[in-house]
Design an enzyme around this catalytic site. Sequence first.
Site, PDB file in Angstrom:
ATOM      1  N   CYS A  12       0.868  -1.174   0.000  1.00  0.00           N
ATOM      2  CA  CYS A  12       0.000   0.000   0.000  1.00  0.00           C
ATOM      3  C   CYS A  12       0.906   1.225   0.000  1.00  0.00           C
ATOM      4  O   CYS A  12       2.130   1.093  -0.040  1.00  0.00           O
ATOM      5  CB  CYS A  12      -1.001  -0.001   1.157  1.00  0.00           C
ATOM      6  SG  CYS A  12      -0.308   0.090   2.805  1.00  0.00           S
ATOM      7  N   CYS A  86      -2.262   1.501  -4.186  1.00  0.00           N
ATOM      8  CA  CYS A  86      -1.032   2.232  -4.521  1.00  0.00           C
ATOM      9  C   CYS A  86      -0.986   2.593  -5.997  1.00  0.00           C
ATOM     10  O   CYS A  86      -0.043   3.219  -6.462  1.00  0.00           O
ATOM     11  CB  CYS A  86       0.225   1.475  -4.096  1.00  0.00           C
ATOM     12  SG  CYS A  86       0.531  -0.053  -4.978  1.00  0.00           S
ATOM     13  N   CYS A  90       2.921   0.823  -8.117  1.00  0.00           N
ATOM     14  CA  CYS A  90       3.304  -0.572  -7.921  1.00  0.00           C
ATOM     15  C   CYS A  90       3.951  -1.132  -9.189  1.00  0.00           C
ATOM     16  O   CYS A  90       3.381  -1.013 -10.264  1.00  0.00           O
ATOM     17  CB  CYS A  90       2.072  -1.409  -7.576  1.00  0.00           C
ATOM     18  SG  CYS A  90       1.338  -0.944  -6.012  1.00  0.00           S
TER      19      CYS A  90
END
Length: 134
Positions: A12, A86, A90
């Site tokens: 996250c 995120c 990512c």
Amino acid sequence: MTQSKPSVLFVCVHNAGRSQMAAGFLRHLGGGSIEVRSAGSMPADSINPVAVEAMLELGIDISDEAPKVLTADAARASDVVITMGCGDACPFFPGKRYEDWKLADPAGQGIDAVRPIRDEIQARVATLIGELLG
């Protein structure tokens, strides 16, 4: 020949709440049969104390954990990458299993708001364990 255990990376943004709770559940419920990592695209300075409190209510202590920065190596070394809000931060590697868990962010929330997030994470982690260890 021993089969290596599956590995999961929870990601996250701040690696202070959702991903730490998920990693805590996977360590606890997986009984060491799954390798657990967590990281954040922009890690916070410390773990969310309300997330720690919510997990302690279930007898899981994540207070010694610290937010870690997401690295390409961590993602590359994981069989499953689970993202929690995120977005494009990512990294994506072909051949990995990716899941995006849509979860409310516990940051700045009180314990009453964090408990249902924690409980949803617990249910999703239990399902994941069943899929990986089936």
